[in-house]
Write an enzyme that holds these catalytic residues in place. Structure first.
Site, PDB file in Angstrom:
ATOM      1  N   ASP A  20      13.515 -14.416  -1.630  1.00  8.95           N
ATOM      2  CA  ASP A  20      14.784 -14.783  -2.269  1.00  8.95           C
ATOM      3  C   ASP A  20      15.068 -16.277  -2.196  1.00  8.95           C
ATOM      4  O   ASP A  20      15.825 -16.805  -3.021  1.00  8.95           O
ATOM      5  CB  ASP A  20      15.944 -14.025  -1.615  1.00  8.95           C
ATOM      6  CG  ASP A  20      16.040 -12.583  -2.085  1.00  8.95           C
ATOM      7  OD1 ASP A  20      15.333 -12.220  -3.042  1.00  8.95           O
ATOM      8  OD2 ASP A  20      16.815 -11.816  -1.489  1.00  8.95           O
ATOM      9  N   TYR A  49      18.556   8.163  -3.855  1.00 11.19           N
ATOM     10  CA  TYR A  49      17.250   8.685  -3.444  1.00 11.19           C
ATOM     11  C   TYR A  49      17.253   8.906  -1.932  1.00 11.19           C
ATOM     12  O   TYR A  49      17.989   8.246  -1.200  1.00 11.19           O
ATOM     13  CB  TYR A  49      16.106   7.746  -3.852  1.00 11.19           C
ATOM     14  CG  TYR A  49      16.250   6.302  -3.458  1.00 11.19           C
ATOM     15  CD1 TYR A  49      15.917   5.860  -2.178  1.00 11.19           C
ATOM     16  CD2 TYR A  49      16.703   5.355  -4.382  1.00 11.19           C
ATOM     17  CE1 TYR A  49      16.027   4.519  -1.825  1.00 11.19           C
ATOM     18  CE2 TYR A  49      16.826   4.020  -4.032  1.00 11.19           C
ATOM     19  CZ  TYR A  49      16.479   3.608  -2.761  1.00 11.19           C
ATOM     20  OH  TYR A  49      16.594   2.283  -2.406  1.00 11.19           O
ATOM     21  N   ARG A  66      15.399   0.019   4.966  1.00 11.98           N
ATOM     22  CA  ARG A  66      15.037  -1.382   5.185  1.00 11.98           C
ATOM     23  C   ARG A  66      14.763  -1.674   6.662  1.00 11.98           C
ATOM     24  O   ARG A  66      13.822  -2.395   7.005  1.00 11.98           O
ATOM     25  CB  ARG A  66      16.155  -2.296   4.663  1.00 11.98           C
ATOM     26  CG  ARG A  66      15.830  -3.782   4.737  1.00 11.98           C
ATOM     27  CD  ARG A  66      17.005  -4.603   4.243  1.00 11.98           C
ATOM     28  NE  ARG A  66      17.239  -4.387   2.835  1.00 11.98           N
ATOM     29  CZ  ARG A  66      16.715  -5.127   1.858  1.00 11.98           C
ATOM     30  NH1 ARG A  66      15.911  -6.132   2.159  1.00 11.98           N
ATOM     31  NH2 ARG A  66      16.983  -4.879   0.600  1.00 11.98           N
TER      32      ARG A  66
END
Length: 392
Positions: free
Chosen positions: A287, A209, A106
């Site tokens: 969001d 991952y 991120r």
């Protein structure tokens, strides 16, 4: 509508806010981003950029830069929890060869967008905590330091507890879903390749991952529980609590869990999609408009879609309010559908005996008989391209 010299204030320097800043600035708007943190960064979290989000980064000329920092996903592999035996392989290289999926740290994506915003001339102001927001023909953002900031448009990209959303919508309480999640990053000491591994267990699952050069692995572990947990991404927990919750997970899952030294825990709450995405010269995205659970990996991707669509709608419309209405019209139904899909997805990984074994056999059979269909079941999400010409 001509965006040149329109003064736009964006609250929140996350993925959606920064993407919107880049898109609007390139159309000539004068953009200021307000961020309450002391630096634009986020440490210790991975995310998946799927083709629908990548389409926006491609349109912003950032997709190739992203590709230098993130592994391209080759497959999604569903496994049983006890020994890690493969149940279903969704081979993206073979059955979705024209699409690109990436595993992204991120902070790398935030950094990429922040650099692009600054290069375009966006003003990024840090340590700007918003107290309240007033909608109106000349909207105003009131800051904790006593200052104010407004303009022709205020965009709320300020997340779950958005001050901008509160100015446009009556409060509606979220509800605890009965699930919690941990997230952690560990060394890739097992040589995990560029595939998303989903270990399915009774009442819980683990996703793993690789990130960056493949030297680290992102872990997200979800568990059903009756006990409430506080909402928030950065609530520290004891790694042994995570390991105890996932007792019985073997193989690679156990090896990865054993390596956890620093972990965050948060409760998963279901927030309603906002009823009003815009008001007088104000809009919501990401969001702030449509919080989603993490079970379709679409939070960042929807925010990117919002950012592009908002800019395009404003440019196409004859005036500000018409453009904002067009934006909501194009986005709300899709966001609701994706949020509903994410809400309903977790149970598939959490089946308990005696239902899990036959369900896994059905998945194995479907993977052998109809692999293309299994890979393409969510094409309505991943092949959606908001940068293509849109209907009114």
């Amino acid at each position: 509508m001509e965006l040149t010299d329109k003064k736009i204030t964006i609250v929140g320097a996350g993925i959606g806010g920064l993407a919107a800043a880049v898109a609007l600035r390139r159309k000539g708007a004068r953009v200021t981003v307000l961020e309450q943190a002391e630096a634009i960064s986020e440490v210790g979290a991975g995310l998946q950029i799927t083709p629908n989000g990548l389409a926006v980064l491609q349109a912003l000329d950032l997709a190739e830069d992203l590709a230098w920092t993130a592994p391209r996903a080759r497959a999604v592999v569903l496994r049983s929890h006890a020994k890690g035996a493969e149940v279903l392989r969704l081979d993206l290289e073979q059955y979705a060869a024209d699409l690109r999926y990436y595993f992204v740290h991120r902070s790398d994506l935030i950094g990429l967008l922040a650099d692009a915003a600054r290069q375009e001339g966006v003003k990024v102001r840090l340590l700007q905590k918003v107290e309240r927001v007033e909608p109106g023909p000349e909207p105003m953002v009131h800051l904790a330091n006593g200052a104010g900031c407004g303009g022709d448009l205020v965009i709320g990209a300020d997340g779950l507890h958005s001050r901008v959303r509160a100015a446009l919508n009556a409060p509606r309480q979220p509800f605890f879903t009965g699930q919690v999640a941990w997230r952690a990053i560990v060394p890739n000491h097992i040589g995990l390749t560029a595939e998303a591994q989903v270990f399915m267990g009774p009442g819980r699952h683990l996703v793993a991952y690789p990130l960056r050069d493949g030297s680290i692995v992102n872990l997200v572990a979800a568990q059903e529980r009756r006990g409430w947990a506080e909402e928030g991404w950065n609530l520290k927990d004891d790694p042994d609590n995570l390991r105890r919750a996932f007792t019985g997970f073997g193989g690679d899952a156990k090896d990865l869990l054993d390596a956890v030294e620093d972990v965050a825990l948060w409760g998963l709450f279901r927030h309603p999609v906002a009823e009003h995405w815009y008001g007088d010269s104000m809009a919501l995205l990401g969001d702030a408009a449509h919080p989603t659970l993490p079970f379709m990996a679409q939070g960042a991707n929807l925010a990117l879609e919002d950012a592009w669509t908002l800019c395009a709608a404003l440019e196409e419309a004859p005036d500000m309010q018409t453009g904002l209405a067009l934006y909501q019209n194009r986005r709300r139904a899709r966001a609701e559908k994706v949020v509903a899909a994410a809400t309903g997805n977790a149970w598939k990984y959490h089946l308990r005996p005696p239902f899990n074994w036959p369900a896994h056999q059905v998945l194995k059979l479907a993977g052998r008989l109809a692999p293309q269909m299994m890979v393409g079941q969510f094409d309505w999400i991943y092949r959606h391209d908001v940068t293509a010409p849109q209907p009114g």
